[in-house]
Design an enzyme around this catalytic site. Structure first.
Site: not given
Length: 584
Positions: A47, A109-110, A159, A476
């Site tokens: 993602e 869930f999630q 959803k 760096m």
């Protein structure tokens, strides 16, 4: 029409034809609606890769970038990229799925509070729990992301809303939906302030323009160039302002700040009027703010009231639309500005640009990164290539040694400094500009952060050129530890990295490796002429540093430097696992 179908229809109505994302449970209805919709979905392999790709798409095209993810880890993986877009004012729409509205707050869930997590890194955020609210919120989000000072807007959709059927009354309302009463930058021109700005510039003996990313974002680069041409005003740019005035322009003194050119920093410290256009006076640009441009009156042009006088009090502020302001300012200046007043100043600035410029005559057989990038830039001039950078030493070398005629051709994570940005941003830029040469310049530290997107390049058969500068170090950080932490090197050794050429081959990407300056010309020609993705692995000295450098907390006039011809380490070439003759 389901909520998910309406979402895709709305994207199409707003001319969105490409989105980047990764599916999951709470966003499945949207992915179902994507099938056969005509909207191209690019499956990135993480993602974060998707949001960086949407960012690169937006920066290189000026259009809205769109990314999609599911709830929970999908949404949290977007947060870094959303913050990156917020820091650099990139028009981005992030769409996330959320658990069903009746489960919100139950630790389902999630489930994660995406709305709450995003609030500090977005321009605005929405949580949609009613189908009736989706049209208004979605259309507002699309307009907000692109209006005023651009930025990321997140729409988190439950959803059940994605699956619900849109009521007939709501559908009828949607046909005439137009976002209203949103803030714009079309504020009334302050004629008194405009007159004051023109008077300051007319009386100035040492004027200077300080151009930031806002010039390119407002599509005002041509106007800025016209102003510089007409009134012969020396100009410096920020990292994001690179290309706002073509790098090749004689009055462009280069980037200012921590790794800015000596000519640019000298001019800033000596000017008597500083015209700040679309810049926020970031600490990496100004150094010690109390010592920044100590003799200058400041004129600040910006579309965001919050930026004016935030860090440095503006003697004159011009708030609003950059093109309109620059046009009015040029008209006002044409009546009283005399080039001759600042003749000696211009001469001194141009003399400094020539005499204090970079040197490329490093006397060793290995590859000196600035010389390599200068050569690459020269070969790319006719191609008008788009270059996306990761973050680190190579990012500063690109800013210093490559030339750009447009800020949309130089993609760099400026405010956030996010490693792993370069490869997915280049991927997004290539989808937005399929006929242009697109290059990413990365380091051996940064490339490992989103290297999985090599699979995305292969899947869609798109030609992104990857120039990988490998010093077997987190360069760096090593440089700062060397200079400011008594050479106490902590966790910067990357000599156990894998063989990058073999990794590229495993993903089906052409690759070769070089470590001698004599190989550069041939290797770059092959690299640029390839009609498919290509990784050019370049071994460089692990002890090379980026010069000049303004130490933290110091004035921009207090830079330190090292001449490559005097470097005690520059004859060393690192040992790499890939032999010199490695090829495709």
């Amino acid at each position: 029409m389901r909520g998910a179908d309406y979402l895709i229809k709305t994207l199409k109505d707003h001319q969105v034809d490409t989105v980047f994302g990764y599916p999951g449970g709470a966003i499945m209805p949207v992915y179902d609606a994507l099938l056969g919709s005509g909207v191209k979905h690019v499956l990135c392999r993480h993602e974060q890769g998707a949001v960086f790709a949407a960012d690169g798409y937006a920066r290189s095209s000026g259009r809205l970038g769109v990314c999609i993810a599911t709830s929970g880890p999908g949404a949290t993986n977007l947060i870094t990229g959303i913050a990156n877009a917020q820091m650099d004012s990139v028009p981005l729409l992030a769409i996330t799925g959320q658990v069903a509205s009746n489960l919100i707050g139950t630790d389902a869930f999630q489930e994660i509070d995406t709305y709450g997590l995003s609030l500090s890194v977005v321009k605005h955020s929405y949580l949609v729990t009613r189908i009736e609210d989706l049209p208004r919120m979605l259309n507002e989000a699309i307009q907000l992301a692109q209006s005023g000072r651009p930025g990321p807007v997140l729409v988190d959709i439950a959803k059940d809303v994605q699956m619900a059927t849109m009521p007939a009354t709501t559908l009828a309302f949607c046909d005439d939906l137009r976002p209203k009463d949103l803030a714009t930058t079309n504020v009334a021109m302050n004629s008194a302030a405009l007159h004051s700005a023109a008077e300051l510039l007319a009386s100035s003996k040492q004027p200077l323009i300080y151009a930031g990313g806002g010039v390119g974002l407002s599509k005002a680069s041509e106007l800025l160039t016209a102003l510089v041409d007409q009134f012969k005003v020396p100009t410096v740019t920020t990292l994001k302002g690179i290309g706002a005035l073509p790098s090749s322009h004689p009055y462009n003194l280069g980037m200012l700040g921590m790794h800015g050119t000596k000519a640019a920093n000298t001019a800033v410290q000596e000017c008597d009027v500083l015209l700040v256009a679309g810049a926020r006076l970031d600490d990496r640009a100004t150094g010690d703010l109390k010592q920044f441009a100590p003799n200058a009156k400041v004129i600040h042009i910006d579309c965001d009231q919050a930026e004016i006088s935030k860090l440095r009090l503006a003697d004159v502020s011009l708030l609003g639309d950059m093109p309109s302001i620059l046009t009015s300012l040029m008209n006002a200046m044409s009546h009283g500005y005399k080039h001759e007043t600042a003749h000696q100043w211009r001469y001194r600035c141009l003399q400094n640009k020539e005499q204090l410029g970079f040197r490329y005559d490093a006397p060793f057989s290995g590859i000196y990164a600035p010389a390599l990038l200068k050569s690459l830039s020269e070969k790319c001039q006719q191609r008008q290539a788009i270059v996306a950078c990761d973050v680190g030493q190579h990012q500063m070398w690109v800013a210093q040694h490559m030339q750009f005629n447009s800020s949309s051709h130089h993609l760099s994570s400026g405010g956030l400094g996010a490693m792993g940005y370069g490869l997915p941003a280049a991927l997004g830029a290539k989808f937005a500009n399929p006929d242009r040469t697109v290059i990413t310049v990365s380091g051996d530290g940064s490339i490992m952060m989103n290297i999985q997107e090599l699979a995305t390049l292969k899947r869609y058969s798109i030609a992104v050129k990857i120039l990988l500068l490998d010093n077997q170090r987190l360069g760096m950080v090593r440089q700062w530890q060397n200079l400011f932490f008594e050479k106490r090197f902590s966790e910067v050794d990357l000599s156990d990295n894998p063989d990058f050429v073999e990794i590229a081959h495993a993903f089906g990407v052409r690759s070769t490796s070089i470590n001698q300056s004599s190989q550069i010309d041939t290797a770059l020609d092959e690299f640029l002429s390839s009609e498919e993705s290509y990784l050019l692995h370049v071994s460089i000295d692990p002890d090379d540093n980026v010069w000049p450098l303004v130490p933290p907390g110091k004035s921009n006039s207090d830079y330190i430097e090292e001449n490559p011809t005097e470097s005690s380490s520059s004859s060393k070439i690192p040992e790499h696992k890939r032999p010199e003759e490695a090829t495709q």
